[in-house]
Design a protein around this motif. Structure first.
Motif, PDB file in Angstrom:
ATOM      1  N   ILE A 132      26.967 -16.019   9.345  1.00 38.93           N
ATOM      2  CA  ILE A 132      25.665 -16.417   9.877  1.00 38.93           C
ATOM      3  C   ILE A 132      25.709 -17.844  10.418  1.00 38.93           C
ATOM      4  O   ILE A 132      25.154 -18.154  11.482  1.00 38.93           O
ATOM      5  CB  ILE A 132      24.579 -16.265   8.789  1.00 38.93           C
TER       6      ILE A 132
ATOM      7  N   ARG B 110      17.819 -15.740  14.323  1.00 40.30           N
ATOM      8  CA  ARG B 110      17.112 -14.652  13.647  1.00 40.30           C
ATOM      9  C   ARG B 110      16.675 -15.075  12.251  1.00 40.30           C
ATOM     10  O   ARG B 110      15.585 -14.707  11.785  1.00 40.30           O
ATOM     11  CB  ARG B 110      18.002 -13.416  13.557  1.00 40.30           C
TER      12      ARG B 110
ATOM     13  N   ALA C 273      17.840  -7.508  11.480  1.00 39.38           N
ATOM     14  CA  ALA C 273      19.252  -7.126  11.314  1.00 39.38           C
ATOM     15  C   ALA C 273      19.703  -6.082  12.317  1.00 39.38           C
ATOM     16  O   ALA C 273      20.892  -5.786  12.410  1.00 39.38           O
ATOM     17  CB  ALA C 273      19.482  -6.614   9.891  1.00 39.38           C
TER      18      ALA C 273
ATOM     19  N   ASN D 263      23.127 -16.851  17.353  1.00 40.96           N
ATOM     20  CA  ASN D 263      22.187 -15.736  17.428  1.00 40.96           C
ATOM     21  C   ASN D 263      21.675 -15.363  16.037  1.00 40.96           C
ATOM     22  O   ASN D 263      20.471 -15.146  15.830  1.00 40.96           O
ATOM     23  CB  ASN D 263      22.868 -14.536  18.083  1.00 40.96           C
ATOM     24  N   ARG D 264      22.579 -15.311  15.057  1.00 41.44           N
ATOM     25  CA  ARG D 264      22.158 -14.966  13.695  1.00 41.44           C
ATOM     26  C   ARG D 264      21.336 -16.097  13.079  1.00 41.44           C
ATOM     27  O   ARG D 264      20.400 -15.832  12.311  1.00 41.44           O
ATOM     28  CB  ARG D 264      23.386 -14.656  12.834  1.00 41.44           C
TER      29      ARG D 264
ATOM     30  N   SER E 198      27.290 -18.287  13.936  1.00 42.15           N
ATOM     31  CA  SER E 198      26.706 -17.538  15.050  1.00 42.15           C
ATOM     32  C   SER E 198      25.320 -18.081  15.354  1.00 42.15           C
ATOM     33  O   SER E 198      24.413 -17.980  14.515  1.00 42.15           O
ATOM     34  CB  SER E 198      26.620 -16.042  14.693  1.00 42.15           C
TER      35      SER E 198
END
Length: 480
Positions: free
Chosen positions: A288, A297, A418, A293-294, A291
């Protein structure tokens, strides 16, 4: 003297007359208390004159009359408890909840995907027809799995695992695998059909892990750490590595949950369980953290505004859809968010469209169906004596419930998005087929319970007719 004698005689006659009158007026019960013959007339006289003491009023039960509220509630509770403890309760819960979720999912897929299909210059029923075809095939797989014995399921575990690993390796081959939404975990089958092998990896891990742990339990090897971990954990990590090569962390979380569920059912000690959990958590933290992007989120948990660059657009509009539904929704097909506002309305965020169109009543119904399915799976796993059935039923229940919690939690803004579909509900044939086969597994295990098997045998027409014939007594020839 004669006058005195006459007065004495008169007094004697008067006393004898008084005694006779008193004897005549005395009740028989006092006059002859010791004689049984005197008791009968006395009792008859008392009953006739109403001298009997009134009895206390009796409480009316089934014949009618007022009942205490506590007794009525207790009686209803006992009846519900007896119905809940029947041998076929788990069987009917799994079958009914699985089919109802699938049918309601088809309805919502049609409603949520219509605008998306028109945007892609496709017919409005484009996604629904594909989902309906997958549901028909999945119903066949579910019926097949429900009729297969446990031995055949165990024999099917190893070919399924090897085939899934082979397909997951093919995904990484250039020209064969394809990327969807940034994740490379799809195989192109030609035409409009695609396949996601990682979805079948969940079923493969459940069956293979259950068979492995059952064989080791029969040999009394699960008391040793090395036999509990090897080769279960290395094979699970191999599947996780192949999935993470494509960037699909949502499916990796579900596989990790299945692994933990199998270890928990196998009786892993707390230190071992905590060690594996800490190692998996460390890997997840690194993935996580590395990244963007993660990380974005993760930052959208509980967001109420789209944020800079609309990074939380999907999460916020999911909350908007749920909030605008109210108690009973805006009506089936009347969603506003599916008109381009909410990305992926028929896949990851179909629960939000359900809340907007069917309201709180619809979302609570979906939650109740998943809760019934989860309870029935736990009941099957807890009541069986077969270790394979216990591990497989527990693995399937962990898979479906954890995936549902992750999907619904992301829609509610309680968990990061997710990218996992809602089991049996969201659009996607690759996810629907193995899940329906897994539900068929639970149905087969519920049928194999001895009490359930006897109850099902009694429901067969031939057996029931013979039983009724034995119960009916022959009547005389002249009696109608």
């Amino acid at each position: 003297m004669p006058a005195e004698e006459s007065s004495a005689a008169l007094r004697g006659d008067r006393s004898r007359a008084t005694a006779a009158i008193s004897r005549a007026l005395t009740p028989p019960l006092l006059a002859g208390a010791g004689s049984p013959a005197a008791l009968g007339p006395a009792l008859r006289v008392r009953s006739a004159t109403g001298s009997r003491r009134p009895s206390a009023p009796r409480s009316k039960g089934r014949s009618g009359g007022p009942r205490s509220p506590r007794g009525g509630v207790r009686r209803m509770y006992e009846q519900a408890r007896r119905a809940w403890d029947r041998p076929l309760t788990a069987y009917y819960l799994i079958l009914g909840a699985g089919l109802l979720i699938t049918v309601l999912g088809l309805v919502m897929v049609y409603s949520a995907s219509m605008i998306k299909a028109l945007e892609l210059d496709k017919p409005g029923t484009y996604f629904f027809r594909k989902q309906f075809l997958a549901a028909v095939i999945g119903a066949g797989l579910m019926a097949l799995a429900a009729r297969m014995p446990a031995k055949l399921h165990r024999a099917f575990a190893y070919p399924l695992l090897m085939g899934t690993v082979f397909l997951m390796v093919l995904v990484q081959v250039p020209g064969i695998g394809m990327s969807v939404n940034g994740n490379r975990n799809w195989l192109y089958l030609g035409g409009p059909f695609q396949l996601q092998p990682s979805e079948f990896g969940k079923l493969a891990l459940v069956l293979w892990g259950a068979d492995l742990l059952a064989r080791k339990q029969d040999k009394r090897l699960l008391t040793q750490w090395k036999h509990m971990l090897v080769p279960l954990v290395p094979v699970a990590f191999m599947l996780l590595g192949l999935i993470m090569l494509g960037g699909d962390m949502g499916t990796a979380i579900i596989l990790t949950a299945i692994l933990f569920g199998l270890l928990w059912l196998a009786g892993a000690p707390t230190r071992l369980f905590a060690g594996v959990l800490a190692f998996a958590g460390l890997i997840a933290f690194v993935l996580i953290k590395t990244s963007p992007n993660r990380m974005s989120r993760l930052a959208c948990i509980g967001a109420s505004e789209p944020g800079p660059g609309d990074s939380c657009w999907q999460a916020v509009h999911g909350i908007y859809a749920l909030a605008s539904g109210g108690w009973f929704g805006s009506g089936l097909g009347a969603s506003v968010e599916k008109w381009g506002q909410l990305p992926e309305p028929h896949t990851d965020f179909i629960f939000a469209i359900t809340g907007e169109e069917l309201g709180l009543a619809g979302t609570l119904s979906v939650l109740a169906l998943f809760a019934a399915l989860g309870y029935a799976g736990i009941r099957v796993a807890g009541r069986t004596e077969d270790p394979f059935v216990r591990y497989a039923a527990g693995g399937v229940t962990t898979w479906i419930t954890v995936q549902a919690v992750i999907n619904i939690g992301a829609v509610l803004g309680l968990l990061p998005i997710a990218g996992v579909p809602l089991p049996l509900f969201s659009y996607g044939g690759s996810a629907l087929l193995p899940t329906m086969f897994a539900v068929g597994l639970l149905i087969a295990f519920a049928r194999e319970d001895p009490a359930a098997k006897a109850a099902l045998a009694m429901r067969r027409p031939g057996v029931r007719w013979k039983t009724m014939r034995r119960r009916v007594k022959k009547r005389p020839s002249g009696e109608r």
